[in-house]
Design a protein around this motif. Structure first.
Motif, PDB file in Angstrom:
ATOM      1  N   PRO A  24      49.469  31.194  51.151  1.00  0.00           N
ATOM      2  CA  PRO A  24      49.796  29.795  50.805  1.00  0.00           C
ATOM      3  C   PRO A  24      50.340  29.666  49.380  1.00  0.00           C
ATOM      4  N   ASP A  25      49.833  30.519  48.458  1.00  0.00           N
ATOM      5  CA  ASP A  25      50.295  30.443  47.074  1.00  0.00           C
ATOM      6  C   ASP A  25      51.619  31.186  46.859  1.00  0.00           C
ATOM      7  N   GLY A  26      52.138  31.761  47.940  1.00  0.00           N
ATOM      8  CA  GLY A  26      53.354  32.567  47.797  1.00  0.00           C
ATOM      9  C   GLY A  26      54.623  31.752  47.640  1.00  0.00           C
ATOM     10  N   ALA A  83      43.426  41.771  30.462  1.00  0.00           N
ATOM     11  CA  ALA A  83      43.397  42.102  31.886  1.00  0.00           C
ATOM     12  C   ALA A  83      42.356  43.179  32.200  1.00  0.00           C
ATOM     13  N   LYS A  84      41.577  43.579  31.210  1.00  0.00           N
ATOM     14  CA  LYS A  84      40.601  44.662  31.338  1.00  0.00           C
ATOM     15  C   LYS A  84      41.241  45.893  31.973  1.00  0.00           C
ATOM     16  N   VAL A  85      42.492  46.112  31.622  1.00  0.00           N
ATOM     17  CA  VAL A  85      43.300  47.241  32.106  1.00  0.00           C
ATOM     18  C   VAL A  85      43.295  47.321  33.642  1.00  0.00           C
ATOM     19  N   GLN A  86      43.199  46.159  34.292  1.00  0.00           N
ATOM     20  CA  GLN A  86      43.295  46.123  35.751  1.00  0.00           C
ATOM     21  C   GLN A  86      44.690  45.656  36.145  1.00  0.00           C
ATOM     22  N   THR A  87      45.254  46.278  37.140  1.00  0.00           N
ATOM     23  CA  THR A  87      46.524  45.808  37.670  1.00  0.00           C
ATOM     24  C   THR A  87      46.313  44.426  38.280  1.00  0.00           C
ATOM     25  N   GLN A  88      47.207  43.499  37.962  1.00  0.00           N
ATOM     26  CA  GLN A  88      47.070  42.130  38.461  1.00  0.00           C
ATOM     27  C   GLN A  88      48.065  41.897  39.591  1.00  0.00           C
ATOM     28  N   THR A  89      47.565  41.356  40.694  1.00  0.00           N
ATOM     29  CA  THR A  89      48.435  41.145  41.847  1.00  0.00           C
ATOM     30  C   THR A  89      48.669  39.655  42.068  1.00  0.00           C
ATOM     31  N   TYR A  90      49.935  39.318  42.231  1.00  0.00           N
ATOM     32  CA  TYR A  90      50.281  37.935  42.547  1.00  0.00           C
ATOM     33  C   TYR A  90      50.249  37.742  44.053  1.00  0.00           C
ATOM     34  N   PRO A  91      50.073  36.495  44.525  1.00  0.00           N
ATOM     35  CA  PRO A  91      49.998  36.264  45.971  1.00  0.00           C
ATOM     36  C   PRO A  91      51.284  36.703  46.673  1.00  0.00           C
ATOM     37  N   SER A  92      51.128  37.157  47.915  1.00  0.00           N
ATOM     38  CA  SER A  92      52.302  37.636  48.642  1.00  0.00           C
ATOM     39  C   SER A  92      53.057  36.454  49.244  1.00  0.00           C
ATOM     40  N   LEU A  93      54.243  36.755  49.688  1.00  0.00           N
ATOM     41  CA  LEU A  93      55.153  35.733  50.183  1.00  0.00           C
ATOM     42  C   LEU A  93      54.529  34.900  51.312  1.00  0.00           C
ATOM     43  N   THR A  94      53.698  35.563  52.116  1.00  0.00           N
ATOM     44  CA  THR A  94      53.166  34.885  53.298  1.00  0.00           C
ATOM     45  C   THR A  94      51.932  34.041  52.998  1.00  0.00           C
ATOM     46  N   VAL A 131      45.900  37.384  35.448  1.00  0.00           N
ATOM     47  CA  VAL A 131      44.478  37.200  35.146  1.00  0.00           C
ATOM     48  C   VAL A 131      44.083  35.757  35.436  1.00  0.00           C
ATOM     49  N   ALA A 132      44.958  34.830  35.025  1.00  0.00           N
ATOM     50  CA  ALA A 132      44.689  33.411  35.262  1.00  0.00           C
ATOM     51  C   ALA A 132      44.525  33.140  36.757  1.00  0.00           C
ATOM     52  N   TYR A 133      45.299  33.836  37.573  1.00  0.00           N
ATOM     53  CA  TYR A 133      45.240  33.621  39.019  1.00  0.00           C
ATOM     54  C   TYR A 133      44.021  34.311  39.633  1.00  0.00           C
ATOM     55  N   ASN A 134      43.855  35.602  39.283  1.00  0.00           N
ATOM     56  CA  ASN A 134      42.818  36.401  39.948  1.00  0.00           C
ATOM     57  C   ASN A 134      41.422  36.185  39.377  1.00  0.00           C
ATOM     58  N   VAL A 135      41.327  36.022  38.066  1.00  0.00           N
ATOM     59  CA  VAL A 135      40.022  35.958  37.419  1.00  0.00           C
ATOM     60  C   VAL A 135      39.618  34.515  37.135  1.00  0.00           C
ATOM     61  N   TRP A 136      40.552  33.788  36.465  1.00  0.00           N
ATOM     62  CA  TRP A 136      40.199  32.401  36.121  1.00  0.00           C
ATOM     63  C   TRP A 136      40.387  31.472  37.321  1.00  0.00           C
ATOM     64  N   LYS A 137      40.956  31.971  38.409  1.00  0.00           N
ATOM     65  CA  LYS A 137      41.154  31.211  39.641  1.00  0.00           C
ATOM     66  C   LYS A 137      41.920  29.905  39.423  1.00  0.00           C
ATOM     67  N   LEU A 138      42.914  29.945  38.563  1.00  0.00           N
ATOM     68  CA  LEU A 138      43.739  28.744  38.350  1.00  0.00           C
ATOM     69  C   LEU A 138      44.749  28.619  39.479  1.00  0.00           C
ATOM     70  N   PRO A 139      45.205  27.381  39.758  1.00  0.00           N
ATOM     71  CA  PRO A 139      46.277  27.242  40.749  1.00  0.00           C
ATOM     72  C   PRO A 139      47.540  27.968  40.255  1.00  0.00           C
ATOM     73  N   ILE A 140      48.328  28.448  41.188  1.00  0.00           N
ATOM     74  CA  ILE A 140      49.454  29.299  40.822  1.00  0.00           C
ATOM     75  C   ILE A 140      50.432  28.602  39.875  1.00  0.00           C
TER      76      ILE A 140
END
Lengths: 328, 515
Positions: A159-161, A146-157, A89-98
Motif C-alpha cells: 500500500p505504501d508503494g 541506521a545502526k548500520v542496518q540496510t533500510q528497505t522501502y516498501p515495494s511497488l505492490t 529509518v523513519a519508515y522502518n523504525v520510527w514507523k512514520l507514514p511514507i
C-alpha cells in the motif's frame, strides 16, 4: 545584424563550444553503440538510459550551482544516500507514514546543505575541504542512525508503494524523467531569471567586485549550498524509489559522476562559467556510455575507464580554450 | 652606535672613481608605452648612486634592464669595460650585479640558511643543512646581522629579512654592484639606520650601490650622486654635495603642463559638509581626518604607498578600521561592509577596475545593475526589461561605446569600462564618489571625457574624492588637495595656491628624517 552573427560566432568559439562538443559526443556515441551494441536502439535501452540518469541528474543540477560560484561539493553522493537511509529509518523504525519519510529525506539533505553553506560561506573554509569533511560526516553519521542496518522501502505492490509510482515508474512509464524535466526547468529559472542566479555567476567570476558592490556574498553562498542540498534531497527520494533497499556507508563516488557531468557540459571548475543544459548533456553522455558499453558486453570497469577519458578530454578542451583566450 | 657620518664614508668612496657600469641611449618600448627614451646612467666603483623620480618615471624599467630581467632594448650597456646584454638575472648575477627587490623574494617557510643558498644547496642530490648553516653563520657574522642560520624566515622582521636578502646577494663572490629597490619603504626607523650602516660597510668594501628611494632626506644623507628621471627620460645627474632637496624636487616635477590647472575653488562657500572623517586608524593609516563638502572635488595626492587607497578602502567598508569616525551628512555611520557605505551613499571606484570594479566575464548591463538588483526585480525574479532599459539609458547618457548592453565588459576600452563603473553607481543614486586613480590605463582622449564627467557630477551636487598620483591630474581637477605620506596627512592646499613643488615637498615629507 553583424552584431548577431558576431555574437553567435563568439558563442560557438567561446563558452558554447564545449556544449556543442558534448552534443556531438552524444550523437557519435549513440551511432557507435547502435552499430556495435546489442539491442541498443530499443525503447527498453532508452528507458534504462533514462533510469540511470535520474539521481545523477539531480545531483549534477545542484552541484552546477556550487561549481559556478567557484566551489565544489564532494558530499553530494553521501548526503543523497545518507538521507535516503535516514528516510528508511523513519519508515522502518520510527514507523512514520511514507509521505513524511520523504520529507525527512529532504530535511536531512537540506540540513547538510546548510552545514556546507555555513562552513564555506560564513567560516570561510575552502569548499574542497569543507565538503570533504561533510562527505565523511554524512557517510558515518547516517549509518550510525541506521545502526548500520540496510533500510528497505516498501515495494511497488504494497500500500505504501505509491511513492514508487510517483517517483520511479508508473506502469512502465519513466516518471523520474518527468521529475527531472520539471526540476530542470525550475533550476533553470532559478539560475537564469533570479537574483540568486545572477549573484551565483557574479560570485564565481569575481567575488571581490561583488563584495565591493555592496552584496554580502557569504549569505548568497550559503543560499547556493542550500539549493544544492535541496537537489541532493530530491536525488535521495529518486534513489530510494529506484533501489528500494539502501545500504549503509555507500554513496561516496556518486558525486564524482555529478561533477564529471558538469565538467563535460562545459562548467568551469574555476567558477563563473557553466550552464544547466550543458550539465544535463553531460549526464546523458555518462548514461549512454554506461548503458552502451553494457550492451556491447564489456565489463563495468570499462565504463569507468571511458568516463575518465571523456572527463579528461572535456577539461583539456577547456584548458586549451582559456589559454587561447589569454593570448587573444 | 652612531652611523658613520657622510664625510667619513665619502673619503673611502673617493679613492676609486673609475666607472664600472655605463648605460647609454637606452630605449625600451612596451606595447602602447614608451617606457624609456634614450636614457643614460653611469655608476662609479664604490659609490652610492640614488635613482629618483615619480611613479612611472622609468626607474624600475631601467633597473630591470641593468639586472637582466629585461633583455630586449635598444642602446649600449657596458659593465667592467665590456659590452654586455644580460639575457636573464642569473647572467647578470654571475657578472656581478645583484638586486634586492622591494617585495622580498624569499621563501617564508625555509630557514635563513636555506634561503641564502637556495639553488646552491649542494653539488649532489642530497642536502646537508649543517654545511649551509655553517656557511650562512660565517656570512651572517661577517655582516653583523642578529639572526640564527636555522631560524625560519617568517619569524624575522621585515628589516632582518631584508638584511638576509642583502647577505644572499653578497654571498655571490662576484658581486660588485648591488641594486636596492626602495629598501626603506617597509622599515622602521631603527631598521633603516641599520641598513644605512650596512650600505656604508658595502661601500667601504668597494661595492657600488644603486639606491632607489622616494625619500629625499635619506638620499641626501647616504648617496654620493643622484640621477633624476621623469616620464621615461633621463633628466640630470647631480653631485649630492652641491645640491639641495629643492633642486631635486624641481627636476622631478618640472614637466611641461599640458592640462591647464584649475584656477579657483568652485565650491560654494556655504556648501554643507557631506562627509567627515575623524582620526581614522588602521595598521597603515595614522590619524587621518578630513572633510568633504557638497559639490567638491577633493584631490588626494601622494606617492604610491602613501596610504591613500587604504584610507578609501576603510571609508567604503572594504577593510575594517581600528578606530576613528566616519560622519555622513552629520550622522555617525558604522561602516563594516561595502553594503553599509553604499547605504550611506558612498561609492568606490577602484584603481584596479578589472579586479575590484568590474566582472569582466559578464555583460555591460549586468555589471551596471549588479548593486541595484533590489530595484530591478520582483519577488526575486529579475526584471530583464527594466534592467536593459536602465542600462541603455546610461549607455546613451555617458556615451559608452559598446554595441549594446549585452556586450561583455572585457571587450570594452579602459575609458568605457570606467564609464560602466560610473553608471553602476549613478544607477544606485550614489552621492559621494571615491575615484581611485580615475584615469589609470585610459588613453588621452577618453581621459578628457572622464574629467568632464567628473566636473559634471560635481556641478550637479555630487561630491568627489579623487586619489591620483598624477600631479597634473590633481591640479586639473581638484578644488582642494590633501597630501599624504606614510599613512599621514602631511598637508592641505586650496587649488588657488597649490603648485607641483609644494605638493611634492609634502608628499616626500618623511618624519623620520627630521625635517
Amino acid at each position: 545584424m553583424d552584431g548577431k552573427i558576431g555574437s553567435i560566432k563568439s558563442y560557438i568559439t567561446g563558452p558554447g563550444l564545449q556544449k556543442l562538443i558534448a552534443v556531438g559526443a552524444l550523437i557519435v556515441l549513440y551511432i557507435f553503440f547502435s552499430i556495435f551494441g546489442n539491442h541498443f536502439l530499443t525503447g527498453d535501452t532508452f528507458v534504462s538510459i533514462l533510469d540511470s540518469s535520474y539521481y545523477i541528474g539531480f545531483l549534477a543540477i545542484g552541484v552546477t550551482f556550487v561549481i559556478i560560484t567557484g566551489g565544489i561539493d564532494l558530499s553530494a553522493g553521501t548526503v543523497m544516500v545518507g538521507s535516503a537511509l535516514i528516510g528508511g529509518v523513519a519508515y522502518n523504525v520510527w514507523k512514520l507514514p511514507i509521505a513524511l519519510c520523504l520529507v525527512v529525506i529532504m530535511v536531512s539533505a537540506v540540513l547538510f546543505g546548510v552545514f556546507n553553506g555555513l562552513l564555506v560561506g560564513k567560516l570561510g573554509l575552502p569548499p574542497f575541504i569543507a565538503t570533504l569533511g561533510t562527505q565523511f560526516i554524512s557517510l558515518g553519521y547516517c549509518s550510525v542512525i541506521a545502526k548500520v542496518q540496510t533500510q528497505t522501502y516498501p515495494s511497488l505492490t504494497s500500500p505504501d508503494g505509491w511513492f514508487k509510482q510517483v517517483f520511479y515508474k508508473n506502469h512502465g512509464f519513466p516518471m523520474g524523467a518527468i521529475w527531472l524535466i520539471v526540476f530542470f526547468i525550475i533550476a533553470w529559472i532559478l539560475l537564469n531569471k533570479t537574483i540568486l542566479g545572477r549573484y551565483t555567476y557574479a560570485i564565481g567570476s569575481n567575488e571581490e567586485a561583488v563584495e565591493l558592490s555592496g552584496i554580502k556574498s557569504s549569505n548568497w553562498k550559503v543560499a547556493v549550498y542550500i539549493v544544492n542540498g535541496v537537489f541532493c534531497g530530491l536525488a535521495g527520494i529518486i534513489y530510494a524509489a529506484t533501489y528500494s533497499s539502501i545500504t549503509p556507508q555507500t554513496g561516496n563516488g556518486q558525486e564524482m559522476y555529478a561533477i564529471a557531468a558538469c565538467v563535460i557540459g562545459g562548467t568551469s571548475l574555476s567558477g563563473g562559467i557553466g550552464s544547466l543544459s550543458g550539465t544535463i548533456l553531460g549526464v546523458f553522455v555518462i548514461s549512454v556510455l554506461k548503458t552502451g558499453l553494457l550492451s556491447m558486453g564489456l565489463p563495468v570497469q570499462w565504463q569507468q575507464v571511458l568516463i575518465g577519458v571523456v572527463v579528461l578530454l572535456a577539461v583539456l578542451m577547456d584548458v586549451i580554450r582559456s589559454k587561447k583566450a589569454k593570448k587573444a | 652606535m652612531i652611523a658613520p657620518g657622510r664625510n667619513e664614508v665619502k673619503k673611502l668612496g673617493e679613492q676609486a672613481s673609475e666607472i664600472i657600469l655605463n648605460m647609454q641611449n637606452i630605449d625600451k618600448k612596451f606595447p602602447g608605452v614608451h617606457a624609456l627614451k634614450q636614457c643614460k646612467f653611469s655608476l662609479k666603483k664604490g659609490e652610492v648612486h640614488a635613482l629618483i623620480g615619480e611613479n612611472g618615471a622609468g626607474k624600475s624599467t631601467l633597473v630591470k634592464i641593468m639586472t637582466g630581467i629585461y633583455s630586449e632594448y635598444d642602446g649600449e650597456y657596458t659593465f667592467c669595460g665590456k659590452k654586455v646584454r644580460f639575457q636573464n638575472v642569473k647572467e647578470a648575477r654571475q657578472a656581478g650585479i645583484s638586486i634586492v627587490h622591494q617585495e622580498l623574494n624569499m621563501m617564508n617557510d625555509l630557514t635563513v640558511a636555506q634561503n641564502i643558498f637556495i639553488g646552491r644547496e649542494s653539488k649532489g642530490f642530497f642536502c646537508n643543512d649543517k654545511d649551509i648553516n655553517a656557511k650562512a653563520e660565517k656570512l651572517i657574522r661577517d655582516f653583523d646581522i642578529q639572526v640564527r642560520p636555522d631560524e625560519l624566515l617568517k619569524n624575522l622582521s621585515v628589516g632582518k629579512a631584508q638584511m638576509v636578502e642583502i647577505a644572499r646577494a653578497m654571498s655571490f663572490e662576484s658581486t660588485k654592484v648591488l641594486v636596492l629597490d626602495e629598501p626603506t619603504a617597509a622599515l622602521s626607523e631603527g631598521e633603516a639606520e641599520d641598513l644605512f650602516k650596512k650600505i656604508a660597510d658595502l661601500k667601504a668594501r668597494g661595492i657600488s650601490v644603486v639606491f632607489i628611494s622616494h625619500r629625499l632626506g635619506e638620499i641626501m644623507r647616504i648617496a654620493d650622486r643622484v640621477t633624476v628621471m621623469r616620464d621615461g627620460e633621463y633628466i640630470d645627474t647631480l653631485d649630492i654635495e652641491n645640491c639641495t632637496t629643492d633642486d631635486i624636487i624641481r627636476l622631478m616635477v618640472g614637466r611641461e603642463i599640458l592640462e591647464e590647472p584649475k584656477q579657483k575653488n568652485n565650491v560654494k562657500p556655504n556648501a554643507p559638509v557631506v562627509l567627515e572623517v575623524k582620526n581614522l586608524r588602521s595598521s597603515k593609516i595614522k590619524n587621518v581626518s578630513f572633510q568633504l563638502k557638497k559639490g567638491e572635488i577633493l584631490g588626494f595626492a601622494g606617492l604610491v604607498g602613501a596610504g591613500r587607497t587604504e584610507v578609501m578602502r576603510l571609508i567604503c567598508g572594504a577593510d575594517r578600521m581600528e578606530s576613528g569616525e566616519i560622519i555622513v551628512n552629520g550622522k555617525i555611520s558604522k561602516i563594516k561592509h561595502p553594503k553599509d557605505a553604499i547605504k550611506n551613499g558612498i561609492g568606490y571606484l577602484s584603481e584596479d577596475r578589472k579586479r575590484y570594479g568590474l566582472i569582466l566575464g559578464l555583460p555591460v548591463g549586468q555589471n551596471m545593475v549588479l548593486p541595484s538588483y533590489d530595484k530591478m526585480s520582483d519577488m526575486g525574479f529579475v526584471n530583464e526589461k527594466k534592467c536593459s532599459s536602465e542600462a541603455g539609458k546610461f549607455i546613451d547618457k555617458l556615451k559608452i561605446k559598446t554595441p549594446g548592453e549585452k556586450q561583455l565588459v572585457k571587450n570594452l576600452s579602459g575609458g568605457n569600462q570606467q564609464k560602466v563603473v560610473i553608471s553602476k553607481w549613478l544607477m544606485k543614486n550614489i552621492d559621494i564618489f571615491i575615484f581611485d586613480e580615475p584615469t589609470r590605463g585610459i588613453d588621452v582622449g577618453a581621459r578628457a571625457e572622464i574629467y568632464n564627467l567628473m566636473d559634471e557630477l560635481a556641478a550637479a551636487g555630487k561630491s568627489i574624492i579623487m586619489v591620483s598620483s598624477d600631479l597634473t591630474e590633481i591640479l586639473r581637477m581638484s578644488d582642494r588637495i590633501i597630501v599624504m605620506c606614510e599613512g599621514k596627512v602631511t598637508g592641505e592646499l586650496d587649488i588657488s595656491n597649490a603648485n607641483q613643488n609644494d605638493i611634492m615637498r609634502l608628499a616626500t615629507k618623511h618624519e623620520k628624517e627630521g625635517h
